[in-house]
Write an enzyme that holds these catalytic residues in place. Structure first.
Site, PDB file in Angstrom:
ATOM      1  N   LYS A 283       7.169  -2.430   6.006  1.00 60.23           N
ATOM      2  CA  LYS A 283       6.383  -3.280   5.118  1.00 60.23           C
ATOM      3  C   LYS A 283       6.070  -4.615   5.807  1.00 60.23           C
ATOM      4  O   LYS A 283       6.821  -5.043   6.683  1.00 60.23           O
ATOM      5  CB  LYS A 283       7.206  -3.592   3.854  1.00 60.23           C
ATOM      6  CG  LYS A 283       7.355  -2.427   2.896  1.00 60.23           C
ATOM      7  CD  LYS A 283       8.117  -2.869   1.652  1.00 60.23           C
ATOM      8  CE  LYS A 283       8.279  -1.739   0.652  1.00 60.23           C
ATOM      9  NZ  LYS A 283       6.998  -1.256   0.094  1.00 60.23           N
ATOM     10  N   ARG A 357      10.406   8.716  -4.115  1.00 61.65           N
ATOM     11  CA  ARG A 357      10.224  10.104  -4.562  1.00 61.65           C
ATOM     12  C   ARG A 357      11.119  11.071  -3.789  1.00 61.65           C
ATOM     13  O   ARG A 357      11.488  12.118  -4.287  1.00 61.65           O
ATOM     14  CB  ARG A 357       8.737  10.479  -4.455  1.00 61.65           C
ATOM     15  CG  ARG A 357       8.186  10.413  -3.069  1.00 61.65           C
ATOM     16  CD  ARG A 357       6.656  10.325  -3.045  1.00 61.65           C
ATOM     17  NE  ARG A 357       6.163   8.972  -3.319  1.00 61.65           N
ATOM     18  CZ  ARG A 357       4.882   8.642  -3.367  1.00 61.65           C
ATOM     19  NH1 ARG A 357       3.949   9.564  -3.183  1.00 61.65           N
ATOM     20  NH2 ARG A 357       4.517   7.402  -3.619  1.00 61.65           N
TER      21      ARG A 357
HETATM   22  N1  BES Z   1       9.462   0.262  -3.734  1.00 61.68           N
HETATM   23  C1  BES Z   1       8.121   0.483  -3.391  1.00 61.68           C
HETATM   24  C2  BES Z   1       7.164   0.227  -4.540  1.00 61.68           C
HETATM   25  C3  BES Z   1       6.938  -1.215  -4.912  1.00 61.68           C
HETATM   26  C4  BES Z   1       6.189  -2.045  -4.084  1.00 61.68           C
HETATM   27  C5  BES Z   1       7.430  -1.706  -6.085  1.00 61.68           C
HETATM   28  C6  BES Z   1       5.973  -3.348  -4.452  1.00 61.68           C
HETATM   29  C7  BES Z   1       7.195  -3.013  -6.456  1.00 61.68           C
HETATM   30  C8  BES Z   1       6.473  -3.836  -5.636  1.00 61.68           C
HETATM   31  C9  BES Z   1       7.931   1.935  -2.945  1.00 61.68           C
HETATM   32  O1  BES Z   1       8.986   2.499  -2.283  1.00 61.68           O
HETATM   33  C10 BES Z   1       6.769   1.935  -2.027  1.00 61.68           C
HETATM   34  O2  BES Z   1       6.874   1.382  -0.975  1.00 61.68           O
HETATM   35  N2  BES Z   1       5.700   2.597  -2.426  1.00 61.68           N
HETATM   36  C11 BES Z   1       4.528   2.655  -1.641  1.00 61.68           C
HETATM   37  C12 BES Z   1       3.972   4.039  -1.735  1.00 61.68           C
HETATM   38  C13 BES Z   1       2.893   4.343  -0.739  1.00 61.68           C
HETATM   39  C14 BES Z   1       3.451   4.324   0.674  1.00 61.68           C
HETATM   40  C15 BES Z   1       2.297   5.669  -1.044  1.00 61.68           C
HETATM   41  C16 BES Z   1       3.556   1.616  -2.182  1.00 61.68           C
HETATM   42  O3  BES Z   1       3.505   1.393  -3.380  1.00 61.68           O
HETATM   43  O4  BES Z   1       2.856   1.004  -1.364  1.00 61.68           O
HETATM   44 MN    MN Z   2       8.930   2.100  -0.196  1.00 57.46          MN
END
Ligand code: BES
Ligand code: MN
Ligand code: ZN
Length: 504
Positions: A283, A357
């Protein structure tokens, strides 16, 4: 952290009660609540005369302290603004009680009495109003200051009593208050676990908290699977997420089987990513600290089990936490890696940041053994959910409309709201992989739905609902901190199922 206030329902009269502080409501246009009317009568119109000065607007949550009112026993009378009579929403009502509690803890008193539960809110019974009062008060005075050398939130208040002038149904009201206090403690636990930094709150720490519940309440049975146990079972999707981390993954099971033997359990499955760096699909660094909150689903599961045990609810509830830390590293999962999940389905991990997931799918297969009546997973799953819905409701999807409708209703009643998104089978196309049964991402469109769609491949054996709490589990910005959501939604749902929420 543990600011322990006890809550009570009592019968007493506003003017003749000896107390350090009595809170009464005032509506706009100088309209008095029944308790305020009583006080005004006792002091022969003194209160009305003061209000006539016009300094107090009675805006929702506005407060004004009065000392030494003639013929009134209490040392302080706290006026709390209630806005327009007859037009008070649940949110307004909770705001009023939050304002009272915040003010009361600022006074250097050890007890306070509130007459504010007499305020009417559209179709809310007295017992529900009492419960919202307790929950709003506890929410308002919560502090997370265990790492502050000079905590500002220290207070003397030990006891809040909600008073009524008559003795009607006082016993039921007491039950309602103590139930709400249990839910409030569960909510506070969820907040604190969420707020703890990831160098403290690891998967093993969550397991320790689950064992602490077993120790504190005989009704909770905790079982923790370590990585060796999970490897034996073939939970490779869950394990793939923790591979890059020094912190071992954990599958945590808390059984609270306190209901009828014949009642199938409600199973709650929480995402417990104690820190989500994204892994190799790392990230951006801005705001990454907030990924310590990526275990708020797990925290809500612990909160619910604690609340159930505390109130000795006659229900069967099983809480499961899929715990792991998502880190890059020499051993970490790489984009394109393929794993075989516990269900036997193979998954191509195209993005290691779609890890929630992966841990959930194995937990969702594991719980088939409990023959659940209903399964609800709770996860900070997608940033897309915040894009779609903002931060007011949690996203809700599932394979059983009856369960979903019950959750929507529980959301309205608890104020911990949800909004349903469609989970049509056509969305499954987005998860096709050239190399495995499923890909773990579904492209840029409908991210919340494709995430749920992925989970739906693993939940066909039972009625299932998925709560995406990415937008509701914590606040960002100046007020950064966990909200404890959706503990109150889930408790309302469980209480509804067992029709044990006391009726007025
Ligand atoms: N934990 C995150 C989701 C999230 C991001 C929650 C920001 C709250 C604030 C999750 O694990 C994630 O990274 N999801 C990705 C999915 C994508 C790679 C398909 C996302 O939301 O960008
Ligand atoms: Mn994630
Ligand atoms: Zn995550």
């Amino acid at each position: 952290m543990d600011q322990n206030i006890s809550y009570h329902a009592i019968q007493t009269l506003p003017e003749s009660t000896q107390s350090a502080c009595i809170a009464i409501g005032i509506y706009k246009s100088r309209k008095l609540t029944a308790a305020a009317e009583q006080i005004d009568k006792a002091c022969k119109g003194y209160l009305r005369a003061l209000l006539k000065e016009g300094d107090f607007n009675a805006d929702i949550g506005e407060t004004q302290l009065l000392y030494g009112l003639p013929n009134v026993q209490a040392k302080r009378i706290l006026l709390v603004g209630c806005g327009q009579a007859g037009k008070i929403s649940l949110a307004d009502y909770r705001h009023i009680h939050a304002a009272f509690a915040r003010k009361a803890v600022h006074l250097k008193t050890s007890e306070a009495i509130s007459f504010l539960t007499e305020i009417e809110v559209s179709d809310l019974e007295k017992t529900a109003r009492l419960q919202h009062a307790v929950l709003a008060a506890e929410d308002a005075i919560y502090r997370f200051e265990q790492y502050k050398t000079d905590p500002v939130g220290k207070f003397k208040l030990k006891k809040i009593s909600f008073a009524q002038a008559d003795g009607k149904q006082l016993a039921q009201h007491s039950v309602a208050v103590s139930q709400a206090a249990a839910i409030a403690k569960g909510t506070a636990l969820a907040k604190t676990l969420g707020n703890l930094p990831a160098n403290v709150c690891t998967p093993s720490y969550l397991a320790k908290q689950a064992r602490a519940l077993q120790r504190d309440f005989k009704s909770v049975k905790t079982n923790v699977l370590d990585e060796t146990a999970m490897k034996k079972l073939g939970m490779n999707a869950l394990l793939s997420v923790g591979r890059g981390s020094r912190e071992p993954a954990r599958l945590i099971v808390m059984e609270y089987m306190h209901g009828k033997k014949t009642d199938k359990p409600v199973v709650l499955v929480g995402k417990g990513i104690t820190f989500d760096t994204g892994g190799i699909s790392i990230k951006p660094s801005l705001g990454m600290d907030e990924m310590k909150f990526d275990m708020c689903g797990a925290a809500s599961v612990l909160g619910v089990i604690k609340a159930c045990a505390q109130m000795q609810l006659k229900a069967n509830v099983i809480g499961v936490i899929a715990g792991a830390e998502n880190m890059p590293g020499g051993n970490a999962t790489k984009p394109g890696d393929i794993v075989k999940s516990y269900s036997g389905k193979t998954i191509e991990i195209l993005n290691t940041d779609a890890e929630g997931r992966l841990v959930l799918c194995d937990a969702l297969t594991y719980i088939e053994r409990f023959k659940p009546g209903a399964v609800i997973d709770i996860a900070t799953l997608t940033g897309a959910c915040i894009v779609a819905l903002g931060r007011l409701p949690s996203g809700l999807l599932g394979n059983n409309q009856k369960l979903i409708d019950q959750l929507i209703k529980a959301g309205e009643q608890s104020g911990d709201r949800v909004w349903q998104l469609p989970l049509w089978p056509e969305y499954r196309k987005q998860l096709k992989s050239n190399f495995a049964d499923l890909a773990n991402i579904g492209g840029p469109e409908a991210g919340t739905i494709t995430a749920a769609s992925f989970l739906s491949h693993f939940t066909e054996a039972y009625p299932w609902a998925h709560l995406d709490i990415a937008g509701t589990a914590w606040r960002t910005g100046k007020q950064k901190g966990a909200t404890g959501r959706p503990v109150q939604l889930l408790m309302q749902y469980i209480l509804m199922q067992h029709a044990q929420s006391v009726k007025a």
